[in-house]
Design a protein around this motif. Structure first.
Motif, PDB file in Angstrom:
ATOM      1  N   VAL A  17       0.844  -1.195   0.000  1.00 23.54           N
ATOM      2  CA  VAL A  17       0.000   0.000   0.000  1.00 23.54           C
ATOM      3  C   VAL A  17       0.880   1.245   0.000  1.00 23.54           C
ATOM      4  O   VAL A  17       1.905   1.308   0.671  1.00 23.54           O
ATOM      5  CB  VAL A  17      -0.991   0.027   1.189  1.00 23.54           C
ATOM      6  N   CYS A  18       0.446   2.218  -0.803  1.00 23.44           N
ATOM      7  CA  CYS A  18       1.100   3.520  -0.866  1.00 23.44           C
ATOM      8  C   CYS A  18       0.168   4.557  -0.235  1.00 23.44           C
ATOM      9  O   CYS A  18      -0.950   4.237   0.150  1.00 23.44           O
ATOM     10  CB  CYS A  18       1.408   3.884  -2.318  1.00 23.44           C
ATOM     11  N   GLY A  19       0.605   5.815  -0.187  1.00 19.35           N
ATOM     12  CA  GLY A  19      -0.084   6.821   0.589  1.00 19.35           C
ATOM     13  C   GLY A  19      -1.310   7.484   0.007  1.00 19.35           C
ATOM     14  O   GLY A  19      -1.487   8.685   0.204  1.00 19.35           O
ATOM     15  N   SER A  20      -2.150   6.766  -0.678  1.00 15.62           N
ATOM     16  CA  SER A  20      -3.465   7.305  -1.041  1.00 15.62           C
ATOM     17  C   SER A  20      -4.420   6.887   0.074  1.00 15.62           C
ATOM     18  O   SER A  20      -5.199   5.932  -0.054  1.00 15.62           O
ATOM     19  CB  SER A  20      -3.921   6.758  -2.399  1.00 15.62           C
ATOM     20  N   PHE A  47       7.034   4.270   2.713  1.00 16.78           N
ATOM     21  CA  PHE A  47       7.473   5.095   3.845  1.00 16.78           C
ATOM     22  C   PHE A  47       6.320   5.953   4.366  1.00 16.78           C
ATOM     23  O   PHE A  47       6.075   6.028   5.568  1.00 16.78           O
ATOM     24  CB  PHE A  47       8.635   6.016   3.432  1.00 16.78           C
ATOM     25  N   ASN A  48       5.611   6.628   3.458  1.00 18.25           N
ATOM     26  CA  ASN A  48       4.524   7.516   3.876  1.00 18.25           C
ATOM     27  C   ASN A  48       3.354   6.749   4.473  1.00 18.25           C
ATOM     28  O   ASN A  48       2.792   7.148   5.500  1.00 18.25           O
ATOM     29  CB  ASN A  48       4.045   8.376   2.704  1.00 18.25           C
ATOM     30  N   ALA A  49       2.971   5.660   3.840  1.00 14.21           N
ATOM     31  CA  ALA A  49       1.854   4.869   4.354  1.00 14.21           C
ATOM     32  C   ALA A  49       2.140   4.364   5.763  1.00 14.21           C
ATOM     33  O   ALA A  49       1.244   4.300   6.608  1.00 14.21           O
ATOM     34  CB  ALA A  49       1.560   3.699   3.425  1.00 14.21           C
ATOM     35  N   HIS A  76       8.446  -2.562   5.781  1.00 10.63           N
ATOM     36  CA  HIS A  76       8.313  -1.120   5.575  1.00 10.63           C
ATOM     37  C   HIS A  76       9.633  -0.405   5.318  1.00 10.63           C
ATOM     38  O   HIS A  76       9.701   0.831   5.395  1.00 10.63           O
ATOM     39  CB  HIS A  76       7.607  -0.478   6.775  1.00 10.63           C
ATOM     40  N   ASP A  77      10.671  -1.158   4.994  1.00  6.92           N
ATOM     41  CA  ASP A  77      11.927  -0.515   4.624  1.00  6.92           C
ATOM     42  C   ASP A  77      12.584  -1.300   3.491  1.00  6.92           C
ATOM     43  O   ASP A  77      12.193  -2.431   3.184  1.00  6.92           O
ATOM     44  CB  ASP A  77      12.859  -0.354   5.823  1.00  6.92           C
ATOM     45  N   ILE A  78      13.565  -0.689   2.881  1.00  9.51           N
ATOM     46  CA  ILE A  78      14.187  -1.292   1.702  1.00  9.51           C
ATOM     47  C   ILE A  78      14.907  -2.606   2.023  1.00  9.51           C
ATOM     48  O   ILE A  78      14.746  -3.593   1.290  1.00  9.51           O
ATOM     49  CB  ILE A  78      15.099  -0.271   0.989  1.00  9.51           C
ATOM     50  N   PRO A  79      15.693  -2.693   3.095  1.00  5.29           N
ATOM     51  CA  PRO A  79      16.369  -3.967   3.378  1.00  5.29           C
ATOM     52  C   PRO A  79      15.402  -5.148   3.558  1.00  5.29           C
ATOM     53  O   PRO A  79      15.729  -6.277   3.189  1.00  5.29           O
ATOM     54  CB  PRO A  79      17.141  -3.685   4.669  1.00  5.29           C
ATOM     55  N   THR A 113      12.090   3.468  -2.563  1.00  6.69           N
ATOM     56  CA  THR A 113      11.058   3.281  -1.539  1.00  6.69           C
ATOM     57  C   THR A 113      10.835   1.786  -1.340  1.00  6.69           C
ATOM     58  O   THR A 113      11.171   0.981  -2.223  1.00  6.69           O
ATOM     59  CB  THR A 113       9.719   3.929  -1.952  1.00  6.69           C
ATOM     60  N   PRO A 114      10.256   1.378  -0.210  1.00  7.32           N
ATOM     61  CA  PRO A 114      10.000  -0.051   0.001  1.00  7.32           C
ATOM     62  C   PRO A 114       9.105  -0.670  -1.078  1.00  7.32           C
ATOM     63  O   PRO A 114       9.362  -1.793  -1.515  1.00  7.32           O
ATOM     64  CB  PRO A 114       9.313  -0.085   1.374  1.00  7.32           C
ATOM     65  N   VAL A 115       8.075   0.062  -1.517  1.00  4.41           N
ATOM     66  CA  VAL A 115       7.165  -0.502  -2.521  1.00  4.41           C
ATOM     67  C   VAL A 115       7.866  -0.655  -3.866  1.00  4.41           C
ATOM     68  O   VAL A 115       7.777  -1.708  -4.514  1.00  4.41           O
ATOM     69  CB  VAL A 115       5.883   0.339  -2.647  1.00  4.41           C
ATOM     70  N   CYS A 116       8.598   0.378  -4.291  1.00  3.56           N
ATOM     71  CA  CYS A 116       9.292   0.279  -5.578  1.00  3.56           C
ATOM     72  C   CYS A 116      10.348  -0.824  -5.566  1.00  3.56           C
ATOM     73  O   CYS A 116      10.490  -1.573  -6.535  1.00  3.56           O
ATOM     74  CB  CYS A 116       9.912   1.621  -5.951  1.00  3.56           C
ATOM     75  N   MET A 117      11.079  -0.939  -4.463  1.00  3.41           N
ATOM     76  CA  MET A 117      12.079  -2.001  -4.361  1.00  3.41           C
ATOM     77  C   MET A 117      11.415  -3.375  -4.332  1.00  3.41           C
ATOM     78  O   MET A 117      11.905  -4.329  -4.944  1.00  3.41           O
ATOM     79  CB  MET A 117      12.952  -1.814  -3.120  1.00  3.41           C
TER      80      MET A 117
END
Length: 197
Positions: A17-20, A47-49, A76-79, A113-117
């Protein structure tokens, strides 16, 4: 012949989920439907969500809701999302809601961002990514990014429409109730139709 819900049983799903934030309730409803259908779901938040409190709920409440539905801690993070591809964690990745920011980054391969990664890592296995757009500029600045991703292999879009053509004439929002059917079609390499209604 199995119906769409039966075809979902046993699927390993990454659900990002992203920040919409205005569509979070729809995303949570979809998560519940997928869970009840027998999907093994791993929740992911941008990150925003993951960090912003809004009138649609606090960050803590939203992350807790995803945990409550899936039984898994939110990535919720890239790693934490980078291993998705190497470990072949998912059969399908869902991004719902997918904001204009994420659409733009995915269309040009930015993974900060976590979602893009998560999407990038998942795509290395040539498996489907299901996108449920939610953006106020879908028929303006984001239109080109939607078009670009529609032409990339392994991206599939949940049917979408203008959500308020008078007050927000450029806004597009996916029909979240069609996410399960979009997943089923995507697993067979097909874009659900009609994709715009």
């Amino acid at each position: 012949m199995m119906n769409d819900i039966e075809k979902l049983s046993g699927l390993r799903v990454g659900f990002a989920v992203c920040g919409s934030f205005c569509t979070f309730s729809k995303a949570f409803e979809t998560l519940s439907v997928l869970k009840e259908a027998g999907c093994d779901i791993t929740p992911i938040m941008s990150f925003n969500a993951y960090s912003l409190d809004t009138r649609f709920g606090t960050a803590q409440e939203n992350a807790a809701r995803m945990f409550e539905i899936t039984g898994k801690t939110v990535l919720h993070d890239i790693p934490s999302v980078e291993p998705i591809g190497p470990k072949r964690m998912f059969d399908v990745m869902v991004v719902a809601p997918c904001t204009s920011n994420t659409l733009a980054k995915l269309s040009v391969g930015i993974t900060d961002t976590p979602v893009c990664m998560a999407v990038k890592s998942h795509l290395r296995n040539q498996k489907p990514v299901v996108i449920a757009v939610s953006t106020n500029d879908g028929l303006s600045a984001s239109a080109k990014n939607i078009g670009t991703l529609r032409n990339y292999k392994n991206y599939y879009f949940v049917p979408l429409a203008q959500d308020d053509y008078i007050k927000k004439p450029f806004s597009l929002v996916a029909d979240f109730t069609k996410i399960p059917q979009t997943i089923v079609e995507a697993l067979d390499g097909r874009q659900i139709q009609p994709s715009i209604f």
